[in-house]
Structures are given as structure tokens and as C-alpha cells.
Scaffold this motif. Structure first.
Motif, PDB file in Angstrom:
ATOM      1  N   PHE A  31       2.202  14.485  -9.327  1.00  0.00           N
ATOM      2  CA  PHE A  31       3.247  15.453  -9.669  1.00  0.00           C
ATOM      3  C   PHE A  31       3.528  15.450 -11.171  1.00  0.00           C
ATOM      4  N   PHE A  32       3.520  14.269 -11.778  1.00  0.00           N
ATOM      5  CA  PHE A  32       3.862  14.146 -13.191  1.00  0.00           C
ATOM      6  C   PHE A  32       2.708  14.577 -14.093  1.00  0.00           C
ATOM      7  N   LEU A  33       1.456  14.309 -13.662  1.00  0.00           N
ATOM      8  CA  LEU A  33       0.306  14.570 -14.531  1.00  0.00           C
ATOM      9  C   LEU A  33      -0.280  15.964 -14.372  1.00  0.00           C
ATOM     10  N   ILE A  34       0.045  16.652 -13.275  1.00  0.00           N
ATOM     11  CA  ILE A  34      -0.511  17.998 -13.069  1.00  0.00           C
ATOM     12  C   ILE A  34      -0.218  18.937 -14.243  1.00  0.00           C
ATOM     13  N   PRO A  35       1.014  18.973 -14.800  1.00  0.00           N
ATOM     14  CA  PRO A  35       1.247  19.868 -15.936  1.00  0.00           C
ATOM     15  C   PRO A  35       0.350  19.567 -17.132  1.00  0.00           C
ATOM     16  N   GLU A  36       0.054  18.276 -17.382  1.00  0.00           N
ATOM     17  CA  GLU A  36      -0.779  17.920 -18.516  1.00  0.00           C
ATOM     18  C   GLU A  36      -2.246  18.241 -18.251  1.00  0.00           C
ATOM     19  N   TRP A  37      -2.709  18.034 -17.019  1.00  0.00           N
ATOM     20  CA  TRP A  37      -4.116  18.244 -16.699  1.00  0.00           C
ATOM     21  C   TRP A  37      -4.465  19.719 -16.554  1.00  0.00           C
ATOM     22  N   THR A  38      -3.579  20.502 -15.968  1.00  0.00           N
ATOM     23  CA  THR A  38      -3.904  21.886 -15.610  1.00  0.00           C
ATOM     24  C   THR A  38      -3.122  22.925 -16.397  1.00  0.00           C
ATOM     25  N   GLY A  39      -2.110  22.489 -17.127  1.00  0.00           N
ATOM     26  CA  GLY A  39      -1.283  23.456 -17.843  1.00  0.00           C
ATOM     27  C   GLY A  39      -0.279  24.166 -16.944  1.00  0.00           C
ATOM     28  N   LEU A  40      -0.160  23.732 -15.690  1.00  0.00           N
ATOM     29  CA  LEU A  40       0.792  24.350 -14.768  1.00  0.00           C
ATOM     30  C   LEU A  40       2.166  23.692 -14.944  1.00  0.00           C
ATOM     31  N   ASP A  41       3.162  24.493 -15.196  1.00  0.00           N
ATOM     32  CA  ASP A  41       4.524  24.008 -15.364  1.00  0.00           C
ATOM     33  C   ASP A  41       5.244  24.096 -14.023  1.00  0.00           C
ATOM     34  N   LEU A  77       2.796  17.842  -1.756  1.00  0.00           N
ATOM     35  CA  LEU A  77       2.971  16.405  -1.969  1.00  0.00           C
ATOM     36  C   LEU A  77       3.671  15.753  -0.776  1.00  0.00           C
ATOM     37  N   GLY A  78       4.579  16.483  -0.124  1.00  0.00           N
ATOM     38  CA  GLY A  78       5.218  15.944   1.075  1.00  0.00           C
ATOM     39  C   GLY A  78       4.215  15.706   2.185  1.00  0.00           C
ATOM     40  N   VAL A  79       3.339  16.686   2.419  1.00  0.00           N
ATOM     41  CA  VAL A  79       2.295  16.522   3.444  1.00  0.00           C
ATOM     42  C   VAL A  79       1.343  15.392   3.058  1.00  0.00           C
ATOM     43  N   THR A  80       1.005  15.316   1.763  1.00  0.00           N
ATOM     44  CA  THR A  80       0.112  14.254   1.292  1.00  0.00           C
ATOM     45  C   THR A  80       0.705  12.879   1.552  1.00  0.00           C
ATOM     46  N   LEU A  81       1.988  12.723   1.244  1.00  0.00           N
ATOM     47  CA  LEU A  81       2.634  11.428   1.429  1.00  0.00           C
ATOM     48  C   LEU A  81       2.737  11.072   2.905  1.00  0.00           C
ATOM     49  N   ILE A  82       3.078  12.042   3.752  1.00  0.00           N
ATOM     50  CA  ILE A  82       3.164  11.784   5.188  1.00  0.00           C
ATOM     51  C   ILE A  82       1.795  11.405   5.750  1.00  0.00           C
ATOM     52  N   THR A  83       0.761  12.137   5.349  1.00  0.00           N
ATOM     53  CA  THR A  83      -0.591  11.861   5.844  1.00  0.00           C
ATOM     54  C   THR A  83      -1.071  10.492   5.386  1.00  0.00           C
ATOM     55  N   MET A 118       0.821  -1.207   0.000  1.00  0.00           N
ATOM     56  CA  MET A 118       0.000   0.000   0.000  1.00  0.00           C
ATOM     57  C   MET A 118       0.861   1.266   0.000  1.00  0.00           C
ATOM     58  N   LEU A 119       1.974   1.252   0.742  1.00  0.00           N
ATOM     59  CA  LEU A 119       2.870   2.407   0.751  1.00  0.00           C
ATOM     60  C   LEU A 119       3.484   2.645  -0.630  1.00  0.00           C
ATOM     61  N   VAL A 120       3.818   1.568  -1.324  1.00  0.00           N
ATOM     62  CA  VAL A 120       4.334   1.706  -2.689  1.00  0.00           C
ATOM     63  C   VAL A 120       3.269   2.309  -3.595  1.00  0.00           C
ATOM     64  N   VAL A 121       2.027   1.847  -3.452  1.00  0.00           N
ATOM     65  CA  VAL A 121       0.919   2.389  -4.253  1.00  0.00           C
ATOM     66  C   VAL A 121       0.721   3.877  -3.947  1.00  0.00           C
ATOM     67  N   VAL A 122       0.826   4.237  -2.665  1.00  0.00           N
ATOM     68  CA  VAL A 122       0.678   5.643  -2.282  1.00  0.00           C
ATOM     69  C   VAL A 122       1.765   6.493  -2.928  1.00  0.00           C
ATOM     70  N   MET A 123       3.006   6.010  -2.890  1.00  0.00           N
ATOM     71  CA  MET A 123       4.099   6.776  -3.492  1.00  0.00           C
ATOM     72  C   MET A 123       3.930   6.887  -4.998  1.00  0.00           C
ATOM     73  N   LEU A 124       3.428   5.823  -5.637  1.00  0.00           N
ATOM     74  CA  LEU A 124       3.166   5.889  -7.074  1.00  0.00           C
ATOM     75  C   LEU A 124       2.074   6.914  -7.376  1.00  0.00           C
ATOM     76  N   ALA A 125       1.037   6.945  -6.522  1.00  0.00           N
ATOM     77  CA  ALA A 125      -0.047   7.896  -6.729  1.00  0.00           C
ATOM     78  C   ALA A 125       0.452   9.334  -6.563  1.00  0.00           C
ATOM     79  N   VAL A 126       1.271   9.566  -5.546  1.00  0.00           N
ATOM     80  CA  VAL A 126       1.813  10.913  -5.323  1.00  0.00           C
ATOM     81  C   VAL A 126       2.707  11.325  -6.492  1.00  0.00           C
ATOM     82  N   PHE A 127       3.537  10.415  -6.960  1.00  0.00           N
ATOM     83  CA  PHE A 127       4.389  10.717  -8.104  1.00  0.00           C
ATOM     84  C   PHE A 127       3.548  10.981  -9.347  1.00  0.00           C
TER      85      PHE A 127
END
Length: 332
Positions: A27-37, A301-307, A15-24
Motif C-alpha cells: 500500500f505504501f510503495l505502490i505510489p512510488e512504483w507506479t505513480g498511482l496516488d 488489500l483486504g482480500v489479500t490479507l484475508i487470503t 508469519m501473520l505479522v510479516v504478512v501484515m507488514l508486506a500488505v502495508f
């Protein structure tokens, strides 16, 4: 029990691996979804293209996705190296990157605030379990009495009133009005008495909401359990009433309570944000609230991963408590 523990630890690791994959992935998809660089968020909108390219190289955004994923996991587990303009520097594990606003490593920022949130959460959990369970049990055993009606009325108020209202009301009465407790946060290492005094109102405010729900659940579950056949059998055998309640009724009542506790430990961050904001506590709640306003993605993302990790670990503890309370779980 050992086999059960190994199974649960393996599930937590997955589950921790899945969480880290989700957080990553976020981070990777935000630029494509929102246009934020992320590079623009790091440097600001007025930065020229050459500077942005240097920042992308510094953050590793130009690397292939698998390389970024490997660096992300390596940074969390053992740390990682960054390079910029010929200079290289090491980010100690767990490395969540560098803040877009302060350009400081995220983990030291969160590590300074984490004890505040943990202290708030631990104190609130202890208070709401003691008060909630006690009020629920007594209300169930004295069903229809004045205590039952008064306790359930208070529980209904606790569920209905928002944290920021009860927090401000408690500050107005007990701090500004009567002056009984402090309204300023003092680190524990500076003065334990001042720290304890400053945490009383945040603890009680946060515990009032959750304790009310636990009181209502405990009462309902206890009333149901007290009508079971094995309770009547224990009484027919001459078992003393305190033993019946403590050994038989409470053990069955605790199963849904522990289930709810595992869920509430995950929802505690929402309550902590409001509580820390109301009482000006320098915890993770205020940090993530400020980071959202500033679009400081690594800090978020750091707070998200810790939580998320805290939720997974809390549910592991809940699963282990199941095995302690109910032998059928271990046998299954």
C-alpha cells in the motif's frame, strides 16, 4: 505435543505479522512504483488539489510512515478513528480502510461475501478428498485393471480441462439441459435446500480439478508404500489385508497428501475466482476481480490479507496433522 503446538503457534503469529507488514508495504510503495496516488484513486482524476489534500488527511497519507504503520496495525487489531472536515468516525476492527468506490468500510463488504467463498471451498475440499483418495487407493490396489485405467483417464481429464470449461459444460448439461440442479445462488439462511442445490455444480467443478491431482498422487504413493518391507512384514505376520491397508499403508500415504492439501488451500482462491465468475456466486473471488478492474486498493488489500491469513492458518492445521499422523514429528 504441547511444546510442538506452542512452537507452531509462535511461528504462525510471526508469519501473520510479516504478512501484515508486506500488505502495508504494498500500500505504501505502490505510489512510488507506479505513480498511482491513493488519494486520486479514491476521489477521481477530476478532483482539485484542495480536495485531494483533504482526502490525504482523511486517509492518513500525510502522516509519517511509522505513524501510518501503527494506525494500520491498530485498525486491524482494535479498530481506528478517521476524521474529515471536522467530523470523526470509528472503523470497527478488523479495519482494512474504506472502499475507494463505495466509501464503505472494507470488512463488512468482505464479511458478507466470505461465507460464500468458505462454503464453496469447504464443500469442494470434502468432495475432492473423498473422491480423489478413494479413486487413488482403489486404482493402486487394482493396478492395471479397467477401473485403474478409467479412473486415471478421468484424472488426466480433470487436470487438463480448465475450470471455466467444465463449469460451463456442467451448466449446459445438468442445469439448462436436464434441469437437475439450480443455477442460481440462494443464501443458506433463506433456504438450505435451494442453497445446497445451487452449490452442487460449483462444488463438483472445483473438486474435479483438485480431485484429479489427488487421485494421481494417492495412486503413485500407495503403489510405492505397498512395496515397502514393513507392509510385507505385516502380511507375513498374518495381519488381515484391510488392516494392512488402513493402518499401515494409508497412514504413510497421507503424509504427502496433507502436504499438498496445505499448498492447495492457498491456491484455492485462484480456482474460486474462476468458479464464482462462471456460476455468478457473490463471493470474495468476484469481489477482488471487480476491485482490480476499479483499482479499489483497500478492497484488494483486504482480500489479500484475508487470503494470506487463511493460508497461514491452513498450514498450521497441516503441521498439527503431521504430528498426529507421524509420531516422529512430535519427537523431533
Amino acid at each position: 505435543m504441547l511444546t510442538y503446538l506452542i512452537r507452531r503457534l509462535f511461528a504462525v503469529a510471526v508469519m501473520l505479522v510479516v504478512v501484515m507488514l508486506a500488505v502495508f508495504g504494498i500500500f505504501f510503495l505502490i505510489p512510488e512504483w507506479t505513480g498511482l496516488d491513493p488519494a486520486t484513486m479514491f476521489a477521481g482524476k477530476q478532483t482539485d488539489a484542495q480536495a485531494l489534500e483533504g482526502i490525504r488527511q482523511k486517509l492518513g497519507l500525510d502522516d509519517p510512515i511509522l505513524v501510518q504503520l501503527f494506525d494500520f496495525f491498530r485498525g486491524i487489531l482494535v479498530g481506528r478513528d478517521y476524521s474529515s472536515a471536522g467530523d470523526s468516525y470509528h472503523c470497527e476492527a478488523p479495519c482494512f480502510g474504506y472502499s475507494f468506490k463505495t466509501e464503505q468500510a472494507v470488512w463488512p463488504i468482505l464479511a458478507d461475501r466470505l461465507p460464500v467463498t468458505m462454503g464453496l471451498a469447504a464443500g469442494a475440499v470434502i468432495i475432492w478428498l473423498i473422491i480423489g483418495l478413494s479413486a487413488g487407493v482403489v486404482s493402486a490396489l487394482r493396478r492395471g485393471s479397467f477401473w485403474d485405467r478409467a479412473a486415471m483417464s478421468m484424472a488426466l481429464s480433470g487436470v487438463s480441462l480448465p475450470i471455466y470449461f467444465t463449469g460451463l459444460l456442467s451448466l449446459a448439461i445438468f442445469s439448462y439441459g436436464l434441469g437437475l440442479v439450480s443455477n442460481e445462488y440462494t443464501p443458506m439462511e433463506e433456504s438450505f435446500s435451494l442453497w445446497f442445490s445451487g452449490m452442487i455444480l460449483p462444488w463438483v467443478t472445483l473438486a474435479f480439478l483438485f480431485g484429479a491431482m489427488y487421485a494421481r498422487l494417492t495412486r503413485a504413493t500407495m503403489l510405492e508404500v505397498m512395496g515397502e518391507d514393513y507392509i510385507r512384514t505385516a502380511r507375513a505376520k498374518g495381519v488381515r489385508e484391510p488392516v494392512v491397508i488402513r493402518k499401515h499403508a494409508m497412514r504413510s500415504t497421507m503424509t504427502p497428501i496433507i502436504t499438498l492439501l496445505g499448498v492447495d488451500l492457498g491456491a484455492l482462491m485462484g480456482g474460486a475466482i474462476l468458479t464464482e465468475t462462471t456460476f455468478s456466486l457473490p463471493g470474495l473471488g468476484q469481489a477482488v476481480l471487480k476491485a482490480i478492474g476499479e483499482k479499489d486498493l483497500p478492497l484488494i488489500l483486504g482480500v489479500t490479507l484475508i487470503t494470506a491469513s487463511a493460508v497461514v492458518i491452513a498450514n498450521l492445521i497441516v503441521d498439527l496433522l503431521y504430528g498426529v499422523i507421524d509420531p516422529r514429528v512430535r519427537l523431533a
